[in-house]
Design a protein around this motif. Structure first.
Motif, PDB file in Angstrom:
ATOM      1  N   THR A 155      -8.559  -6.572   8.640  1.00 38.83           N
ATOM      2  CA  THR A 155      -9.242  -7.767   8.258  1.00 38.83           C
ATOM      3  C   THR A 155      -9.523  -7.642   6.765  1.00 38.83           C
ATOM      4  O   THR A 155      -9.603  -6.638   6.182  1.00 38.83           O
ATOM      5  CB  THR A 155     -10.506  -8.084   9.174  1.00 38.83           C
ATOM      6  N   ALA A 156     -10.182  -8.897   6.469  1.00 40.49           N
ATOM      7  CA  ALA A 156     -10.727  -8.798   5.001  1.00 40.49           C
ATOM      8  C   ALA A 156     -11.960  -7.789   4.919  1.00 40.49           C
ATOM      9  O   ALA A 156     -12.224  -7.106   3.523  1.00 40.49           O
ATOM     10  CB  ALA A 156     -11.276 -10.024   4.846  1.00 40.49           C
ATOM     11  N   SER A 157     -12.736  -7.548   5.779  1.00 42.45           N
ATOM     12  CA  SER A 157     -13.933  -6.656   5.625  1.00 42.45           C
ATOM     13  C   SER A 157     -13.358  -5.169   5.763  1.00 42.45           C
ATOM     14  O   SER A 157     -13.873  -4.349   5.518  1.00 42.45           O
ATOM     15  CB  SER A 157     -14.886  -7.019   6.836  1.00 42.45           C
ATOM     16  N   LYS A 158     -12.266  -5.119   6.682  1.00 43.34           N
ATOM     17  CA  LYS A 158     -11.865  -3.687   7.196  1.00 43.34           C
ATOM     18  C   LYS A 158     -10.005  -3.696   7.030  1.00 43.34           C
ATOM     19  O   LYS A 158      -9.478  -3.665   7.922  1.00 43.34           O
ATOM     20  CB  LYS A 158     -12.336  -3.309   8.608  1.00 43.34           C
ATOM     21  N   PRO A 159      -9.738  -3.518   5.815  1.00 40.16           N
ATOM     22  CA  PRO A 159      -8.333  -3.764   5.625  1.00 40.16           C
ATOM     23  C   PRO A 159      -7.850  -2.187   5.820  1.00 40.16           C
ATOM     24  O   PRO A 159      -8.226  -1.243   5.766  1.00 40.16           O
ATOM     25  CB  PRO A 159      -8.138  -3.883   3.975  1.00 40.16           C
ATOM     26  N   THR A 160      -6.271  -2.339   6.010  1.00 37.70           N
ATOM     27  CA  THR A 160      -5.676  -1.181   6.124  1.00 37.70           C
ATOM     28  C   THR A 160      -4.177  -1.164   5.373  1.00 37.70           C
ATOM     29  O   THR A 160      -4.134  -2.225   4.946  1.00 37.70           O
ATOM     30  CB  THR A 160      -5.100  -0.805   7.705  1.00 37.70           C
ATOM     31  N   ASN A 161      -4.025  -0.019   4.940  1.00 33.12           N
ATOM     32  CA  ASN A 161      -2.761   0.136   4.031  1.00 33.12           C
ATOM     33  C   ASN A 161      -1.965   1.219   4.678  1.00 33.12           C
ATOM     34  O   ASN A 161      -2.309   2.558   4.807  1.00 33.12           O
ATOM     35  CB  ASN A 161      -2.977   0.435   2.523  1.00 33.12           C
ATOM     36  N   THR A 162      -0.702   1.141   4.909  1.00 30.35           N
ATOM     37  CA  THR A 162       0.271   1.943   5.433  1.00 30.35           C
ATOM     38  C   THR A 162       1.560   2.219   4.253  1.00 30.35           C
ATOM     39  O   THR A 162       2.364   1.208   3.944  1.00 30.35           O
ATOM     40  CB  THR A 162       0.980   1.469   6.952  1.00 30.35           C
ATOM     41  N   GLU A 163       1.803   3.634   4.143  1.00 35.15           N
ATOM     42  CA  GLU A 163       3.051   4.003   3.384  1.00 35.15           C
ATOM     43  C   GLU A 163       3.859   4.869   4.532  1.00 35.15           C
ATOM     44  O   GLU A 163       3.359   5.817   4.971  1.00 35.15           O
ATOM     45  CB  GLU A 163       2.495   4.776   2.028  1.00 35.15           C
ATOM     46  N   ILE A 164       5.067   4.516   4.248  1.00 34.22           N
ATOM     47  CA  ILE A 164       5.977   5.250   5.363  1.00 34.22           C
ATOM     48  C   ILE A 164       7.141   5.601   4.304  1.00 34.22           C
ATOM     49  O   ILE A 164       7.800   4.955   3.598  1.00 34.22           O
ATOM     50  CB  ILE A 164       6.674   4.483   6.478  1.00 34.22           C
ATOM     51  N   LEU A 165       7.577   7.228   4.213  1.00 32.65           N
ATOM     52  CA  LEU A 165       8.430   7.795   3.488  1.00 32.65           C
ATOM     53  C   LEU A 165       9.317   8.413   4.484  1.00 32.65           C
ATOM     54  O   LEU A 165       8.824   9.338   5.428  1.00 32.65           O
ATOM     55  CB  LEU A 165       7.958   8.712   2.533  1.00 32.65           C
ATOM     56  N   SER A 166      10.759   8.033   4.608  1.00 36.42           N
ATOM     57  CA  SER A 166      11.789   8.814   5.368  1.00 36.42           C
ATOM     58  C   SER A 166      12.647   9.652   4.513  1.00 36.42           C
ATOM     59  O   SER A 166      13.112   9.146   3.578  1.00 36.42           O
ATOM     60  CB  SER A 166      12.290   7.584   6.117  1.00 36.42           C
ATOM     61  N   LEU A 167      12.746  10.789   5.028  1.00 36.91           N
ATOM     62  CA  LEU A 167      13.636  11.920   4.146  1.00 36.91           C
ATOM     63  C   LEU A 167      14.764  12.125   4.868  1.00 36.91           C
ATOM     64  O   LEU A 167      14.566  12.675   6.202  1.00 36.91           O
ATOM     65  CB  LEU A 167      12.828  13.205   3.975  1.00 36.91           C
ATOM     66  N   PRO A 168      16.036  12.326   4.477  1.00 35.65           N
ATOM     67  CA  PRO A 168      17.133  12.805   5.056  1.00 35.65           C
ATOM     68  C   PRO A 168      17.276  14.212   5.333  1.00 35.65           C
ATOM     69  O   PRO A 168      17.968  15.042   4.743  1.00 35.65           O
ATOM     70  CB  PRO A 168      18.222  12.090   4.104  1.00 35.65           C
ATOM     71  N   THR A 169      16.408  14.670   6.407  1.00 37.21           N
ATOM     72  CA  THR A 169      16.262  16.243   6.760  1.00 37.21           C
ATOM     73  C   THR A 169      15.877  16.049   8.049  1.00 37.21           C
ATOM     74  O   THR A 169      15.167  15.194   8.547  1.00 37.21           O
ATOM     75  CB  THR A 169      15.423  17.079   5.806  1.00 37.21           C
ATOM     76  N   ASP A 170      16.071  17.173   8.765  1.00 35.96           N
ATOM     77  CA  ASP A 170      15.628  17.344  10.194  1.00 35.96           C
ATOM     78  C   ASP A 170      14.743  18.750  10.010  1.00 35.96           C
ATOM     79  O   ASP A 170      14.044  19.219  11.331  1.00 35.96           O
ATOM     80  CB  ASP A 170      16.515  17.581  11.126  1.00 35.96           C
ATOM     81  N   ASN A 171      14.239  19.024   9.008  1.00 39.42           N
ATOM     82  CA  ASN A 171      13.462  20.276   8.755  1.00 39.42           C
ATOM     83  C   ASN A 171      11.941  19.811   8.799  1.00 39.42           C
ATOM     84  O   ASN A 171      11.433  19.277   7.646  1.00 39.42           O
ATOM     85  CB  ASN A 171      13.749  20.930   7.427  1.00 39.42           C
ATOM     86  N   TRP A 172      11.181  20.453   9.693  1.00 42.34           N
ATOM     87  CA  TRP A 172       9.819  19.990   9.920  1.00 42.34           C
ATOM     88  C   TRP A 172       9.080  20.617   8.630  1.00 42.34           C
ATOM     89  O   TRP A 172       8.106  20.050   8.205  1.00 42.34           O
ATOM     90  CB  TRP A 172       9.105  20.409  11.105  1.00 42.34           C
ATOM     91  N   HIS A 173       9.260  21.754   8.247  1.00 42.19           N
ATOM     92  CA  HIS A 173       8.558  22.468   7.070  1.00 42.19           C
ATOM     93  C   HIS A 173       8.877  21.708   5.771  1.00 42.19           C
ATOM     94  O   HIS A 173       7.823  21.697   5.098  1.00 42.19           O
ATOM     95  CB  HIS A 173       8.877  23.749   6.954  1.00 42.19           C
ATOM     96  N   GLU A 174      10.011  21.066   5.457  1.00 39.51           N
ATOM     97  CA  GLU A 174      10.198  20.375   4.335  1.00 39.51           C
ATOM     98  C   GLU A 174       9.344  19.238   4.290  1.00 39.51           C
ATOM     99  O   GLU A 174       8.600  18.712   3.412  1.00 39.51           O
ATOM    100  CB  GLU A 174      11.577  19.873   4.291  1.00 39.51           C
ATOM    101  N   ALA A 175       9.194  18.486   5.592  1.00 47.33           N
ATOM    102  CA  ALA A 175       8.423  17.353   5.782  1.00 47.33           C
ATOM    103  C   ALA A 175       6.969  17.634   5.526  1.00 47.33           C
ATOM    104  O   ALA A 175       6.222  16.656   4.930  1.00 47.33           O
ATOM    105  CB  ALA A 175       8.774  16.614   7.177  1.00 47.33           C
ATOM    106  N   PHE A 176       6.538  18.791   6.101  1.00 46.63           N
ATOM    107  CA  PHE A 176       5.077  18.931   5.982  1.00 46.63           C
ATOM    108  C   PHE A 176       4.607  19.376   4.696  1.00 46.63           C
ATOM    109  O   PHE A 176       3.630  18.821   4.011  1.00 46.63           O
ATOM    110  CB  PHE A 176       4.817  20.427   6.863  1.00 46.63           C
TER     111      PHE A 176
END
Length: 259
Positions: A155-176
């Protein structure tokens, strides 16, 4: 008779010419197909084993003389160091800190030795204070499957912002390690061991002044990571970072909230 013989001769010549053309086309197509397959294989090999990789261990990665963990230490490669891969190890021969992998033969500082590949990434590390969108654009120049999107809500008084990055890997450590640098996960949180309870929450030992909540929650199933979530809360502000696996991609999501 002469006319018939002449007609047959002309017909034979035409058939021969057509046959030669078809054979040439077939050979050309075969050569193109072989070249295409060779290029495809070369591209696949390049993606699987990059020539250069980057150290993701926060305390640095040991360079050893031989391909085992008891071998003599030749030096320590600091976090973020770019190393050249000489001979990759494709088999998982050992487990370190819950990470499965093997010992790549690498070149560092004019020395050739071996390093555990569980702490090596094909993605270069984000620079300090670099925006996620800019980092995604830089990565995309090398990895076409990288994607990024950003949305606003609340909302105007409680805004949110979301960023999503998708990486071509199945490696959890790389993502972390990328999420920790890019989305502000405190360095005191180590990469969680895949083995453990179905859900585990770890609180930050010495959070900065004014922090209400700073904790890492890990979800597992059959000793395999399913989700990593970091939550931060302070007066009037908070954010969450979530890491999940979707097929052969890793999804890194950060949502900010004004409260």
């Amino acid at each position: 008779m002469k006319k018939v013989a002449y007609s047959l001769l002309v017909f034979a010549v035409i058939v021969s010419v057509i046959s030669c053309k078809n054979e040439t086309k077939s050979n050309d197509a075969s050569e193109v197909s072989e070249e295409t397959n060779e290029l495809a294989l070369a591209e696949k090999e390049t993606e699987t084993t990059p020539e250069f990789m980057y150290v993701t261990a926060s305390s640095g990665l040991t360079l050893r003389e031989h391909n085992n963990l008891n071998s003599e230490k030749m030096g320590v490669m600091p976090y973020g160091t770019k190393v050249k891969v000489i001979t990759p190890e494709t088999e998982e021969t050992m487990t370190v800190g819950g990470l499965k992998g093997g010992m790549h033969q690498v070149e560092f500082n004019q020395k050739t030795g071996y390093a555990f590949n569980g702490y090596l990434s094909k993605f270069f590390p984000p620079e300090e204070d670099l925006k996620a969108k800019i980092y995604a654009e830089d990565l995309k120049a090398q990895f076409l499957d990288v994607s990024f999107n950003e949305t606003s809500g609340g909302t105007a008084s409680k805004p949110t912002n979301t960023e999503i990055l998708s990486l071509p890997t199945d490696n959890w450590h790389e993502a972390f390690y990328i999420a920790a640098e890019l989305f502000d996960i405190p360095k005191s949180f180590a990469f969680p061991n895949p083995k453990g309870s179905p859900e585990e929450t770890v609180k930050e030992n010495n959070p900065k002044s004014g922090t209400w909540t700073s904790q890492l929650t890990v979800n597992r199933k059959d000793n395999t990571l399913e989700k990593i979530n970091y939550e931060y809360r302070a007066k009037g502000f908070g954010y969450e970072v979530t890491i999940t696996k979707e097929g052969n991609m890793m999804k890194l999501e950060r949502t900010e909230k004004v409260e």
